[in-house]
Design a protein around this motif. Structure first.
Motif, PDB file in Angstrom:
ATOM      1  N   HIS A 148      -1.132  45.772   6.228  1.00 44.22           N
ATOM      2  CA  HIS A 148      -0.097  46.130   7.197  1.00 44.22           C
ATOM      3  C   HIS A 148      -0.601  47.006   8.334  1.00 44.22           C
ATOM      4  N   SER A 164      -0.569  39.533   0.109  1.00 47.53           N
ATOM      5  CA  SER A 164       0.553  40.440   0.330  1.00 47.53           C
ATOM      6  C   SER A 164       1.660  40.216  -0.697  1.00 47.53           C
ATOM      7  N   LEU A 221       0.523  41.523  -4.077  1.00 47.73           N
ATOM      8  CA  LEU A 221       0.515  42.981  -4.175  1.00 47.73           C
ATOM      9  C   LEU A 221       1.926  43.535  -4.327  1.00 47.73           C
ATOM     10  N   ARG A 222       2.879  42.938  -3.616  1.00 44.84           N
ATOM     11  CA  ARG A 222       4.271  43.382  -3.780  1.00 44.84           C
ATOM     12  C   ARG A 222       4.763  43.111  -5.202  1.00 44.84           C
ATOM     13  N   ARG A 238      -4.450  48.415  -0.941  1.00 50.61           N
ATOM     14  CA  ARG A 238      -4.676  47.055  -0.450  1.00 50.61           C
ATOM     15  C   ARG A 238      -3.485  46.531   0.344  1.00 50.61           C
ATOM     16  N   LEU A 239      -2.295  46.885  -0.065  1.00 47.40           N
ATOM     17  CA  LEU A 239      -1.119  46.484   0.712  1.00 47.40           C
ATOM     18  C   LEU A 239      -1.121  47.186   2.064  1.00 47.40           C
ATOM     19  N   ASP A 273       3.287  52.333   2.555  1.00 45.46           N
ATOM     20  CA  ASP A 273       2.646  51.623   1.441  1.00 45.46           C
ATOM     21  C   ASP A 273       1.790  52.559   0.608  1.00 45.46           C
ATOM     22  N   ARG A 309      -1.504  49.907  -3.834  1.00 41.88           N
ATOM     23  CA  ARG A 309      -0.933  50.506  -2.619  1.00 41.88           C
ATOM     24  C   ARG A 309      -1.921  50.424  -1.449  1.00 41.88           C
TER      25      ARG A 309
END
Length: 501
Positions: A193, A166, A169-170, A188-189, A204, A186
């Motif tokens: 969530h 996470s 990815l951010r 994968r994030l 996302d 996007r």
């Protein structure tokens, strides 16, 4: 003679002729230099082939260039990485780095070297290699930080390190990204969530990013998306009570076992999906590597609910994959009594017989499954039967071909069914029919296997030139697969004149 005095007429003519010849010689030399093949032109040609996904041709261009240019050796290492040739890829990539590369080429090499290390099981070293991309000295080189972060985050996601994934990815989405890399990050994030914060997952999927330059030479490294966003949207749109079960099955199909178990644990224990979720959770534990724990949980469910076939069926499946055929038989006998007309039970028996190499009985079980299958699913069941005969070669032409024909007829336009038909026809000597089925598979989205059978059938028909083209496309479409290896083997058996046309 006075050097300032005018030259005699004859001398002046001689000097004029000498000047004229010198001019001609200079012009010829300039033309020779201009027309001389530049090996860097060959490198640029290789880059164009690489970017177009024509890896087989790029390999032929790069191999002789590698000793001359470190950039060519880098490209050769990148290509070997895509072909799954890990040792050769690492050797070429590291050698190119030692010889000296420009900043952009160096960053590309880091991406491919990390991928090679991860694919060969050295995941920690891969993560450290991708982290080196953070040390970039120009805007052009720093454009590769985002892709490096995404590759590292995707690897963490696969390993079940969800917090690390996470954060990665951010950090990826904070960098300029091309549209394809942004979509992958996007998605994968959002996956991370979706189970706990569905509205955040929706956001996302549409996060704004800074547009970045697209580099076709790193496009093959892009973590795939496929139909994942569509399936994720469908799970997020499901009724609240059903969402955990649907998400859990989705995560299980992606190999995200920790996320899957978390969702199965959220299913209402008093609801209609409770037993199914418990069975799936136990099976997920087994798939995640805890074989003993998974089997014990499935056994406990079977003992607590002896008349429910779901846990028994999954328990039988675990036994089948661990060569415990006698234990699998006990469970399948019980499931068969509970659901005598279930085509899925017939399929399970087919797998049981196949595991024991009782191919005749396995074939009959597949035929029974096809007879019991609902009309809308006959193509799928026939395809499974055809695959069994293709894999074992048991009565391939006597029985397997008929299953393949049913699959292609019932599953209209299914590229997998059409490819299966092409394979059966090819192995049964029906080369024209095999080429026809393979072309139909290609028109409907077939993969490298369809191209391989098209090339093999055309070669058998004597059309070496078109066979070569199809086999090269098969090799290029899946460079790290067995289909590439089989295609290259077939290419080596084509008449030599085909490669010169």
């Amino acid at each position: 003679m006075d050097i300032l005095a005018p030259l005699p007429r004859g001398w002046r003519t001689a000097f004029a002729l000498l000047g004229w010849f010198a001019l001609l010689l200079g012009t010829a030399l300039a033309l020779s230099l201009a027309l001389r093949p530049d090996r860097r032109d060959a490198l640029r040609s290789a880059d164009r082939l690489f970017a177009a996904g024509r890896y087989h041709e790029a390999l032929a261009v790069l191999t002789p260039l590698a000793p001359a240019f470190p950039e060519a050796q880098a490209r050769l290492g990148m290509l070997r990485a895509l072909r799954g040739e890990h040792a050769a890829a690492e050797r070429h990539l590291r050698a190119a780095m030692l010889r000296g590369l420009g900043p952009v080429d160096y960053q590309r090499v880091l991406l491919y070297l990390g991928r090679t290390l991860a694919d060969s099981g050295r995941r920690d070293l891969a993560a450290r290699t991708w982290a080196l991309a953070e040390d970039c000295r120009s805007a052009e080189a720093c454009a590769y930080r985002g892709p490096a972060r995404l590759l590292a985050a995707d690897e963490a996601l696969r390993r079940g390190e969800y917090l690390l994934a996470s954060a990665g990815l951010r950090a990826t989405l904070a960098e300029p990204l091309s549209p394809a890399w942004a979509e992958s990050a996007r998605y994968r994030l959002a996956l991370l969530h979706a189970g706990n914060a569905p509205e955040a997952a929706r956001r996302d999927l549409t996060l704004a990013i800074t547009p970045g330059r697209s580099d076709p030479l790193i496009a093959p490294l892009l973590p795939v998306v496929g139909d994942g966003p569509r399936r994720l949207h469908a799970a997020l749109d499901a009724p609240l009570a059903e969402r955990p079960q649907i998400l859990g099955v989705f995560y299980l199909s992606l190999g995200l076992y920790g996320l899957a178990e978390e969702q199965f644990a959220r299913v209402d224990p008093r609801g209609p999906d409770a037993l199914g979720a418990a069975a799936y959770a136990a099976y997920t534990r087994w798939r995640a590597g805890d074989a003993g724990g998974g089997v014990q949980r499935l056994k406990a469910l079977v003992e607590a609910h002896p008349d429910d076939p779901r846990a028994r069926t999954l328990l039988a499946l675990t036994y089948l994959t661990t060569d415990a055929s006698d234990s699998a038989q006990i469970e399948l006998d019980t499931v068969a009594r509970l659901r005598p007309d279930d085509p899925g039970v017939a399929l399970a028996w087919a797998s049981w017989h196949a595991a024991r190499r009782e191919y005749d009985q396995a074939s009959r079980a597949y035929a029974r499954a096809l007879t019991l299958a609902p009309e809308a699913e006959r193509g799928r069941y026939a395809l499974l039967a055809a695959k069994f005969h293709l894999a074992t070669t048991y009565e391939l032409c006597e029985t397997g071909l008929s299953f393949a024909e049913v699959a292609a007829r019932e599953a209209t336009g299914d590229p997998e069914a059409l490819t299966s038909l092409a394979a059966h026809r090819y192995h049964c000597g029906q080369f024209a029919g095999a080429a026809e089925a393979a072309r139909a598979a290609q028109r409907t989205g077939g993969g490298p296997d369809a191209l391989y059978y098209l090339g093999a059938a055309l070669a058998a028909l004597g059309d070496a030139e078109n066979a070569r083209s199809a086999l090269i496309r098969a090799a290029d479409l899946a460079p790290a697969s067995d289909w590439r290896r089989r295609a290259e083997l077939a290419l080596g058996m084509l008449p030599r004149y085909a490669s010169s046309k």
